[in-house]
Design an enzyme around this catalytic site. Structure first.
Site, short mmCIF file in Angstrom:
data_model
loop_
_atom_site.label_atom_id
_atom_site.label_comp_id
_atom_site.label_asym_id
_atom_site.label_seq_id
_atom_site.Cartn_x
_atom_site.Cartn_y
_atom_site.Cartn_z
CE1 TYR A 90 0.25 1.93 4.14
CE2 TYR A 90 0.62 -0.26 4.53
CZ TYR A 90 0.77 1.03 5.17
OH TYR A 90 1.21 1.19 6.22
CB CYS A 91 1.62 4.00 -1.71
SG CYS A 91 0.34 3.90 -3.13
NE ARG A 92 -1.17 11.10 -1.18
CZ ARG A 92 -2.37 11.54 -1.74
NH1 ARG A 92 -3.42 11.60 -1.21
NH2 ARG A 92 -2.23 11.97 -3.14
CG LEU A 119 -2.74 5.06 4.87
CD1 LEU A 119 -3.37 3.83 5.40
CD2 LEU A 119 -1.69 5.63 5.23
#
Length: 129
Positions: A90-92, A119
């Site tokens: 995951y990332c932003r 996120l």
């Protein structure tokens, strides 16, 4: 055809290629909605949760149990990832985690999942470091 037209055609082709390469699905990457992702995270057995954001982003809030391996360092740190684990990325917003999946695929990883929307769609607990 004049020189300006040729440059515009080349610029258009490069822009199109760039956008397609960034948004195309990655073979072997599962796109999970936040609730599905949360279920996978909570399975706890053989799951490696990887946050591919930069360290300052990670410190401001991350999913508990996540390991921070920034996308910019992934090629050099790929040996820290066991292929025996289910890889959750995951990332932003979901773009960097898709790029991370492409990198991992080049290193032989075949089954991965990422948090669709990143996120910002996460409804579970977060932790600050």
């Amino acid at each position: 055809m004049d020189f300006t037209t040729i440059l515009l055609i080349i610029a258009y082709a490069l822009t199109t290629w760039y956008l397609i390469s960034r948004f195309m699905p990655v073979k072997g990457l599962e796109n999970l909605r936040a609730e599905q992702f949360k279920e996978r995270v909570n399975q706890k057995s053989r799951v490696m949760l990887i946050d591919v954001r930069e360290p300052h982003e990670f410190k401001n809030g991350h999913i508990p149990t996540a390991v921070n391996i920034p996308l910019s360092q992934l090629n050099n740190r790929v040996k820290e990832i066991s292929p025996k684990n289910d890889i959750l990325l995951y990332c932003r917003s979901g773009l960097r985690s898709k790029q991370a999946a492409k990198i991992l695929k080049k290193h032989g990883f075949r089954q991965m999942a990422h948090l669709q929307g990143g996120l910002i769609t996460w409804q579970g607990p977060t932790k600050q470091k």
